[in-house]
Scaffold this motif. Structure first.
Motif, PDB file in Angstrom:
ATOM      1  N   GLN A  49       0.880  -1.177   0.000  1.00 34.61           N
ATOM      2  CA  GLN A  49       0.000   0.000   0.000  1.00 34.61           C
ATOM      3  C   GLN A  49       0.915   1.223   0.000  1.00 34.61           C
ATOM      4  O   GLN A  49       1.811   1.321   0.848  1.00 34.61           O
ATOM      5  N   ILE A  50       0.706   2.117  -0.922  1.00 37.79           N
ATOM      6  CA  ILE A  50       1.473   3.367  -0.909  1.00 37.79           C
ATOM      7  C   ILE A  50       0.480   4.494  -0.663  1.00 37.79           C
ATOM      8  O   ILE A  50      -0.266   4.891  -1.551  1.00 37.79           O
ATOM      9  N   SER A  51       0.448   4.952   0.582  1.00 34.26           N
ATOM     10  CA  SER A  51      -0.474   6.018   0.973  1.00 34.26           C
ATOM     11  C   SER A  51       0.310   7.317   1.056  1.00 34.26           C
ATOM     12  O   SER A  51       1.222   7.442   1.890  1.00 34.26           O
ATOM     13  N   THR A  52      -0.031   8.278   0.192  1.00 36.73           N
ATOM     14  CA  THR A  52       0.714   9.548   0.244  1.00 36.73           C
ATOM     15  C   THR A  52       0.443  10.272   1.561  1.00 36.73           C
ATOM     16  O   THR A  52       1.319  10.941   2.093  1.00 36.73           O
ATOM     17  N   ARG A  57       2.670  12.081   6.567  1.00 28.85           N
ATOM     18  CA  ARG A  57       2.645  12.120   8.043  1.00 28.85           C
ATOM     19  C   ARG A  57       3.968  11.603   8.617  1.00 28.85           C
ATOM     20  O   ARG A  57       4.453  12.112   9.631  1.00 28.85           O
ATOM     21  N   ALA A  58       4.579  10.608   7.967  1.00 31.03           N
ATOM     22  CA  ALA A  58       5.888  10.106   8.431  1.00 31.03           C
ATOM     23  C   ALA A  58       6.941  11.208   8.296  1.00 31.03           C
ATOM     24  O   ALA A  58       7.788  11.391   9.176  1.00 31.03           O
ATOM     25  N   ASN A  59       6.875  11.963   7.194  1.00 26.53           N
ATOM     26  CA  ASN A  59       7.820  13.087   7.018  1.00 26.53           C
ATOM     27  C   ASN A  59       7.612  14.159   8.077  1.00 26.53           C
ATOM     28  O   ASN A  59       8.571  14.736   8.586  1.00 26.53           O
ATOM     29  N   VAL A  60       6.330  14.410   8.403  1.00 34.15           N
ATOM     30  CA  VAL A  60       6.037  15.404   9.452  1.00 34.15           C
ATOM     31  C   VAL A  60       6.616  14.911  10.784  1.00 34.15           C
ATOM     32  O   VAL A  60       7.306  15.649  11.494  1.00 34.15           O
ATOM     33  N   GLN A  65      12.533  18.138   5.706  1.00 30.85           N
ATOM     34  CA  GLN A  65      12.223  19.413   5.046  1.00 30.85           C
ATOM     35  C   GLN A  65      10.816  19.346   4.429  1.00 30.85           C
ATOM     36  O   GLN A  65      10.018  20.276   4.564  1.00 30.85           O
ATOM     37  N   LEU A  66      10.523  18.208   3.766  1.00 25.52           N
ATOM     38  CA  LEU A  66       9.193  18.023   3.186  1.00 25.52           C
ATOM     39  C   LEU A  66       8.126  18.066   4.278  1.00 25.52           C
ATOM     40  O   LEU A  66       7.088  18.712   4.129  1.00 25.52           O
ATOM     41  N   GLY A  67       8.412  17.408   5.393  1.00 23.54           N
ATOM     42  CA  GLY A  67       7.452  17.372   6.499  1.00 23.54           C
ATOM     43  C   GLY A  67       7.165  18.744   7.064  1.00 23.54           C
ATOM     44  O   GLY A  67       6.021  19.063   7.401  1.00 23.54           O
ATOM     45  N   ARG A  68       8.204  19.589   7.123  1.00 26.20           N
ATOM     46  CA  ARG A  68       7.995  20.944   7.657  1.00 26.20           C
ATOM     47  C   ARG A  68       7.090  21.760   6.746  1.00 26.20           C
ATOM     48  O   ARG A  68       6.247  22.514   7.202  1.00 26.20           O
ATOM     49  N   VAL A  69       7.252  21.572   5.428  1.00 26.82           N
ATOM     50  CA  VAL A  69       6.399  22.290   4.468  1.00 26.82           C
ATOM     51  C   VAL A  69       4.975  21.728   4.530  1.00 26.82           C
ATOM     52  O   VAL A  69       3.982  22.472   4.532  1.00 26.82           O
ATOM     53  N   ALA A  70       4.880  20.396   4.590  1.00 24.91           N
ATOM     54  CA  ALA A  70       3.570  19.738   4.475  1.00 24.91           C
ATOM     55  C   ALA A  70       2.698  19.948   5.712  1.00 24.91           C
ATOM     56  O   ALA A  70       1.465  19.989   5.607  1.00 24.91           O
ATOM     57  N   LYS A  71       3.319  20.087   6.883  1.00 26.68           N
ATOM     58  CA  LYS A  71       2.563  20.071   8.137  1.00 26.68           C
ATOM     59  C   LYS A  71       1.426  21.098   8.150  1.00 26.68           C
ATOM     60  O   LYS A  71       0.274  20.765   8.435  1.00 26.68           O
ATOM     61  N   GLU A  72       1.745  22.331   7.828  1.00 28.20           N
ATOM     62  CA  GLU A  72       0.722  23.390   7.914  1.00 28.20           C
ATOM     63  C   GLU A  72      -0.338  23.215   6.837  1.00 28.20           C
ATOM     64  O   GLU A  72      -1.520  23.447   7.070  1.00 28.20           O
ATOM     65  N   ILE A  73       0.104  22.822   5.641  1.00 28.99           N
ATOM     66  CA  ILE A  73      -0.837  22.625   4.529  1.00 28.99           C
ATOM     67  C   ILE A  73      -1.835  21.531   4.909  1.00 28.99           C
ATOM     68  O   ILE A  73      -3.051  21.679   4.741  1.00 28.99           O
ATOM     69  N   MET A  74      -1.332  20.431   5.454  1.00 32.07           N
ATOM     70  CA  MET A  74      -2.198  19.313   5.850  1.00 32.07           C
ATOM     71  C   MET A  74      -3.133  19.738   6.978  1.00 32.07           C
ATOM     72  O   MET A  74      -4.306  19.366   6.997  1.00 32.07           O
ATOM     73  N   ALA A 183      -5.089  14.894  13.495  1.00 32.64           N
ATOM     74  CA  ALA A 183      -5.345  16.325  13.727  1.00 32.64           C
ATOM     75  C   ALA A 183      -6.302  16.896  12.687  1.00 32.64           C
ATOM     76  O   ALA A 183      -7.027  17.852  12.965  1.00 32.64           O
ATOM     77  N   ASP A 184      -6.327  16.306  11.468  1.00 31.06           N
ATOM     78  CA  ASP A 184      -7.181  16.861  10.406  1.00 31.06           C
ATOM     79  C   ASP A 184      -8.532  16.152  10.323  1.00 31.06           C
ATOM     80  O   ASP A 184      -9.283  16.362   9.381  1.00 31.06           O
TER      81      ASP A 184
END
Ligand code: AMP
Length: 239
Positions: A49-52, A57-60, A65-74, A183-184
């Motif tokens: 299973q490849i869940s984006t 969430r693993a990056n967050v 670096q990706l996780g830091r960008v993605a956190k607020e957007i998510m 959280a979302d």
């Protein structure tokens, strides 16, 4: 996992083992059960299973670096930019466990992502074409699913406080760990995620429908029945 998921595997076994699964896309609005169904198919076909959403969430969690960008957007229920998500998926698809196929859960979510994936697969002559299955559930049902969703941080079993509660309120049946809520998964963020879905992801469903390797399944049924429906659809589309 509940006994219903074992039934799903049993129901699908005769059918599902006959085919080479190849790349499978699970499409549908937030909360339709893509993650739950992907896990059923993993058990049946032994492909990943490849869940984006999970990868992000693993990056967050790891503070990349990706996780830091993605956190607020998510956190706002919006979509992470295509370039970042595509790159993350590209890296994951290089893993050797994807050779026989894989289940993409939550990707593609925009036409840009769909075109990128089409282009990538077109360069891989040995790959089967994608088949896309869209899971349908009505809005009010989705709201209950999202706001009631809890998962075990240890084994990732997914519960719902309204429809599939754990035996002991707030704790995993398997691990005994305290369940957590994403959280979302609030009503406010759900509404924004639904807006993003209607504007950006609904056209992706149309894109694959037009390509013909597409099926819809009713997601307002027991887990086993939905899984059996997906297996039957994939076998038909691969036939
Ligand atoms: P999910 O777990 O699939 O519901 O995804 C949770 C959140 O991660 C989404 O609301 C988006 O913010 C982000 N996300 C997941 N997959 C994608 C994607 N394919 N493109 C853009 N953002 C995504």
């Amino acid at each position: 996992m509940s006994s219903s998921s074992i039934t799903a595997v049993d129901q699908g076994r005769d059918l599902g083992r006959k085919i080479q699964p190849g790349p499978i896309l699970l499409l549908g609005a937030p909360g339709v059960g893509k993650g739950t169904q992907a896990k059923e198919l993993v058990k049946l076909w032994g492909i990943p299973q490849i869940s984006t959403g999970d990868l992000l969430r693993a990056n967050v969690a790891q503070g990349t670096q990706l996780g830091r960008v993605a956190k607020e957007i998510m956190g706002r229920g919006e979509l992470v930019p295509d370039s970042l998500v595509n790159e993350m998926v590209a890296v994951r698809l290089l893993e050797p466990d994807t050779v026989r196929g894989y289940i993409l859960d939550g990707f593609p979510r925009t036409l840009g992502q769909a075109h990128w994936l089409d282009g990538r697969l077109a360069t891989q002559v040995e790959s089967l074409p994608v088949v896309a299955v869209s899971i349908q559930v009505n809005y009010n049902q989705l709201l209950r699913r999202i706001t009631g969703r809890r998962n075990c941080p240890v084994c990732q079993t997914i519960y719902n406080v309204y429809m599939n509660p754990p035996k002991k309120d707030g704790f995993c049946d398997v691990e005994g760990a305290a369940l957590v809520q994403r959280a979302d998964d609030t009503e406010e963020v759900f509404k924004e995620r639904m807006r993003a879905y209607a504007a950006l992801t609904a056209p992706v469903v149309d894109h694959y429908r037009e390509q013909g390797r597409f099926a819809e399944v009713d997601g307002d049924r027991p887990i086993a029945a939905i899984a059996a429906g997906i297996v039957a659809a994939v076998e038909r589309l691969r036939g």
